[in-house]
Design a protein around this motif. Structure first.
Motif: not given
Length: 147
Positions: A100-104, A118-122, A129-147
Motif C-alpha cells: 500500500e505504501l508503494l502504491v501511494k 490505473m494502467g499508468k499506475v500499474m 513489486v515483481k515476484g514480491k507481491a501478488d498481482g491481485g493484491l496490487v490491483n485491489r490496492l491501486v483501485q482502492k487508492n484511486l477511488s
C-alpha cells in the motif's frame, strides 16, 4: 547463487533423501526455465527466472482454487505441498502495508487521480513489486487508492 544452481543443488538433496514430491516440483520448474531459455534464445536473467517462477506459482494457485471448488481435497493437498516448495524460491513477499505504501508513492509520482489512469499506475508499479507481491493484491490496492 542463481536460481538454477539452487534448484540443481536442492534436486540432488531431494534425490538423496527420496523426497519424490519435492524432486518432481524442482524438475518441473527446471524444465520450465529451460523451455523459456530456449524460447528466448539466451540464458535467463534473474528477472526472467523470477517471471517463470511466478508463473508456476500462479498456475498452481489457480488450479488450487478450481480443485477446491470441485471438492477435490486430494488434489488440493498435493498442490498445497507444491506451492510450499515453490514459494521457498521466491523472494521475501511484501506485506499488504508495504504494498500500500508503494502504491501511494507511485500514485504520487505519476499524478494519477482517477481509475481511468490505473494502467499508468500499474505500469510503473509492477516492476517494483515483481515476484514480491501478488498481482491481485496490487490491483485491489491501486483501485482502492484511486477511488
Amino acid at each position: 547463487m542463481s536460481l538454477n544452481d539452487r534448484l540443481t543443488t536442492d534436486m540432488k538433496v531431494a534425490m538423496k533423501n527420496k523426497e519424490k514430491q519435492k524432486l518432481s516440483v524442482i524438475r518441473m520448474v527446471k524444465s520450465s526455465l529451460q523451455n523459456e531459455s530456449i524460447k528466448l534464445g539466451h540464458d535467463l536473467t534473474e528477472e526472467e527466472e523470477l517471471t517463470v517462477l511466478t508463473r508456476e506459482v500462479k498456475q498452481r494457485k489457480d488450479s488450487l482454487q478450481e480443485f477446491d471448488k470441485a471438492g477435490r481435497s486430494d488434489l488440493v493437498q498435493n498442490l498445497d505441498e507444491e506451492l510450499s516448495i515453490l514459494t521457498a524460491y521466491l523472494p521475501k513477499q511484501l506485506s499488504e502495508e508495504e504494498v500500500e505504501l508503494l502504491v501511494k508513492q507511485v500514485i504520487a509520482e505519476t499524478g494519477a487521480t482517477s481509475k481511468q489512469e490505473m494502467g499508468k499506475v500499474m505500469g510503473a508499479l509492477m516492476p517494483k513489486v515483481k515476484g514480491k507481491a501478488d498481482g491481485g493484491l496490487v490491483n485491489r490496492l491501486v483501485q482502492k487508492n484511486l477511488s
